[in-house]
Design a protein around this motif. Sequence first.
Motif, PDB file in Angstrom:
ATOM      1  N   ILE A  37       0.966  -0.799  -0.083  1.00  0.00           N
ATOM      2  CA  ILE A  37      -0.558  -0.090   0.047  1.00  0.00           C
ATOM      3  C   ILE A  37       1.150   1.124  -0.150  1.00  0.00           C
ATOM      4  CG2 ILE A  37      -1.845   1.035   1.310  1.00  0.00           C
ATOM      5  CD1 ILE A  37      -2.519  -1.028   1.962  1.00  0.00           C
ATOM      6  N   ARG A 145      -8.709  -7.386   3.788  1.00  0.00           N
ATOM      7  CA  ARG A 145      -8.925  -6.554   2.729  1.00  0.00           C
ATOM      8  C   ARG A 145      -8.442  -5.479   3.179  1.00  0.00           C
ATOM      9  NH1 ARG A 145     -11.037  -7.168  -1.963  1.00  0.00           N
ATOM     10  NH2 ARG A 145     -12.174  -8.800  -2.914  1.00  0.00           N
ATOM     11  N   PHE A 146      -8.614  -4.070   2.253  1.00  0.00           N
ATOM     12  CA  PHE A 146      -8.053  -3.062   3.669  1.00  0.00           C
ATOM     13  C   PHE A 146      -9.079  -1.357   3.150  1.00  0.00           C
ATOM     14  CE2 PHE A 146      -6.359  -0.106  -0.182  1.00  0.00           C
ATOM     15  CZ  PHE A 146      -5.866  -1.236  -0.664  1.00  0.00           C
ATOM     16  N   TYR A 162      -4.932   6.190  -7.931  1.00  0.00           N
ATOM     17  CA  TYR A 162      -6.543   5.612  -7.549  1.00  0.00           C
ATOM     18  C   TYR A 162      -5.845   4.157  -7.876  1.00  0.00           C
ATOM     19  CZ  TYR A 162      -4.707   5.589 -13.008  1.00  0.00           C
ATOM     20  OH  TYR A 162      -3.886   5.190 -13.647  1.00  0.00           O
ATOM     21  N   LYS A 163      -5.134   3.905  -8.160  1.00  0.00           N
ATOM     22  CA  LYS A 163      -4.574   2.916  -8.008  1.00  0.00           C
ATOM     23  C   LYS A 163      -5.674   2.164  -6.547  1.00  0.00           C
ATOM     24  CE  LYS A 163      -1.475   3.396 -11.781  1.00  0.00           C
ATOM     25  NZ  LYS A 163       0.219   2.762 -11.881  1.00  0.00           N
ATOM     26  N   LEU A 164      -5.057   2.240  -6.647  1.00  0.00           N
ATOM     27  CA  LEU A 164      -5.082   1.975  -4.979  1.00  0.00           C
ATOM     28  C   LEU A 164      -6.868   1.712  -4.639  1.00  0.00           C
ATOM     29  CD1 LEU A 164      -3.213   0.999  -2.372  1.00  0.00           C
ATOM     30  CD2 LEU A 164      -3.774   3.281  -1.236  1.00  0.00           C
ATOM     31  N   THR A 166      -9.278   1.917  -6.305  1.00  0.00           N
ATOM     32  CA  THR A 166      -9.929   0.782  -7.105  1.00  0.00           C
ATOM     33  C   THR A 166     -10.137  -0.631  -6.058  1.00  0.00           C
ATOM     34  OG1 THR A 166      -8.117   0.259  -8.400  1.00  0.00           O
ATOM     35  CG2 THR A 166      -9.326   1.647  -9.525  1.00  0.00           C
ATOM     36  N   LEU A 167      -8.803  -0.842  -5.667  1.00  0.00           N
ATOM     37  CA  LEU A 167      -9.516  -1.928  -4.781  1.00  0.00           C
ATOM     38  C   LEU A 167      -9.651  -1.535  -3.432  1.00  0.00           C
ATOM     39  CD1 LEU A 167      -5.560  -3.457  -6.212  1.00  0.00           C
ATOM     40  CD2 LEU A 167      -7.547  -4.153  -6.974  1.00  0.00           C
TER      41      LEU A 167
END
Lengths: 174, 726
Positions: A37, A145-146, A162-164, A166-167
């Motif tokens: 992260i 998950r987070f 932003y990629k982070l 999305t998850l």
Amino acid sequence: MLWTAGLLVALCIGSSTVSSQPAYSEDLVKAVLLERIVTFLSWSTDGVDSPVELVVLGEGTLGREVQRVYSRRKFAGRPVAVRFAEKLEDIGKAHIVIIGRDHAADLNEVLGACASQGVLTVGDTPGFGERGVAINFYRDGTRVRFEVAPRALKRAGIKASYKLLTLARVVGGT
Amino acid sequence: MASLRSLTFSLRGKLLLITLSVLILGGVAGMWLVVESYRDSMLGAAHASNEALAATIAEYGAAPLIFEDVEGAEGILEKLQTNREVVRATLLAESGRVFAHYERKGAAGTSKAARLIAEKQVMHEGRVVGKLVLEATTAAVEQRIDAMAERISIGIAVLVVLCALLALRLQLIITGPLARLASAMQRVGAEGELGARERYQGTDEIAVLYGRFNDMLDQLQQRGRERDRSQLWLRTLVESLPDQVLVFDSEGHVMDVRGEASQLPHLARGRSIHELMPADVAQAMLEAVARTLQTSQPVRIEYQLGAEGHHFEAVLTPLEAGSAENWRVLAVSRDVTERDRLQSQFLRAQKLDAVGQLAGGVAHDFNNLLAGIVGYAQLIKLGRGGPEAGKEILDISARASDLVKQLLRFSRKDTATKRPTDVNELVRRVESILRHTLDPRIQLTAELPSSALTVHGDPSQLESAVLNLAVNARDAMPSGGELKLRARVLALDALAISTLDCELTPGEHVEISVADTGTGIAPELLAHIFEPFFTTKEAGKGTGLGLAAVYGTAQAHRGGIQVRSEPGKGSVFRLFLPRASDVSTTVSSSAPPRGSGRLMLVDDEGVVRETARALLMELGYSVEAFGRPRDAITFFEQNHRAVDGVLLDMVMPQLHGAEVVERLRQIDPEVRILIASGYLGIGDDDSRQLAGLPILRKPFTLQELAEAVAELLRRPSSKEAARAHA
């Protein structure tokens, strides 16, 4: 080096899945996830050569696992210094503060103390995300998950890719 | 292209065909270009879009790969459901393992649809963490292209129809004026309406065509007027001709009658030539018709008609008239009887005039000579002349004789007596004569070579020629000047001869030149100076025979004469004579040979007869003289055995000398006859009777008479002479 490769392979197999791979503890998965992260975050006041100051506040196994895993290898490409603090006053200078579940009661004070620029607050206690902890791990069945709290990141002056998002599960509004 | 040219469409149809062809070809080509361009653009865009989409998905795919979040990855790929072009997407881990996959349901695509495959590396923190393979189809693009092509096709079809309708209207702009022009041409061609003018507003090619058409009609009208005027003139001209103008066909039928012939009622159209003329004339005319048609050249014939023998001349000319059988013959016939009569009269008058001129000149010269003779004779009569007077009379007589010889030479009745002649001596004689007669203001010089210059010729003629030239030179210098005589040898080759204006045979020639510094001769007169009777001297001062005689002398001696003259500066006459090998010239003995024998003298001229008798008797001969030939013949019949020779005049009133010769020979074939004559009649030169007979030219000197008679008596008899001649 061989150790690192083996760890990465292990992580790749089940970093976010703990139940199907009991050989890897949940804390280990969280520790590895935390490191990944961090690769999606950028500190506005980050020194290039300074080691990452990681403070483990209160009880919890995550801090120890982090210390264990990254004592011999770099954390997100940088050396990491793990310290343990019992009280809020012992936090001192830090980049990342892992807040134990025992601080649920004074979480607001802790977060207030960490409001200084550049401190990423991390938790693995349900509800911490909604309360303002920037990154908070949680179990989703067999998966780890987070949650991400954009406001907390913004207050800390940390930008998240932003990629982070999305998850992650975004909590606390944007 | 040839088949297109052979199309028998109207101009309207052709214009429509061209318009539609251009439209359809242009439309199809344009549509193809647009569609292909659109296809390239759309496929490019689809490719770019696919690439961009793959890049985006690869961007988003980094986090799931990092966090090993397959569901997250599949969730991202599921977002592709909204994109109809994407048929398949695969997210591969760094190891190549399929991490997540997406496939669109029912994505079969069309047969002509292409597949667009984009492969993108998934990067994180500058490191390759995986790969995305995105596969899209161009089916949607193809559908849009097909739809667009369909719309364009419909548009073109509509456009073609609209343009065809418009062209049908617009072509009237071109075909309308052309149709009007064609109509005008029709009127001109069929009805001869040369006034048909058409107007066209504009400056285009059709306007030019109209302009040319109207100009052409103007010119046709102008030419028509000129032709009518010309025909009128010609008709008037022909009708007023004093000639008979007839047009025959090839068979000799009268097709047209004009001119004077139109006044003759019997010369009607359609009549045969045989009905108009006597058979022989008609036949000659028909032959002339055939000949002029055959040769296409004018043919001239002459014929006589009528009891009075009118003489006609006709010129027949072929008239081209299409095919050969339609050709005609124009015959212009004229009665030339009166013209011939007048021409004959004119020639006679001209001849008389010439004779008059000649007689005037000769009379003048003779009068001068006679005056000298009379003068000296009177001195002798008075006993004061002495031998000198006699010599002068002889000299004057010799000049008179030369004058006569000139006349005879001109009339070609004189026979040249050629022998080797020394030109130096000849020129010196001329020089001697000139020195006594020239005006003192004229300076005379003679330039002669030391060696002899011999030519084969008649010394008398040649001397006379040189003297003639010298006298002319003298006359050209009335105020004095220089007169130069020169003789020399020239070796003339063909090149040299070509510069001399006279015909000579290459070889050595003797040149005798007479140069003066007198008035010269005008260039326009130079060409005529050798013509008989041509003279620039005043009437009575020259016969106009001098230079003509010189020319004749040069010709008779196979020589030539050249003249160079410049008005105001003088003239140079050059006489060229072929050079003969130098031999000693005959020199007459100073004493006339004497003889003996009985001679018969026949001459109708008493003076000559008596003088000759006296001279012959002086020479020792016995002479029987007769004034009438018949008396002589009678005497000869009785005494021919006693006659040794006959001295016979040729031209006598009673009987011509030739007849006398014949009669004498009948009496005595052995008779020796000497012809003594100053003039031989026509044909006498080669008459049978005179063949081989010696001739003594009058007037003769004592020396000449003595030598001729002595020679006669030495000759064989007449028979032998005739045999020798044969």
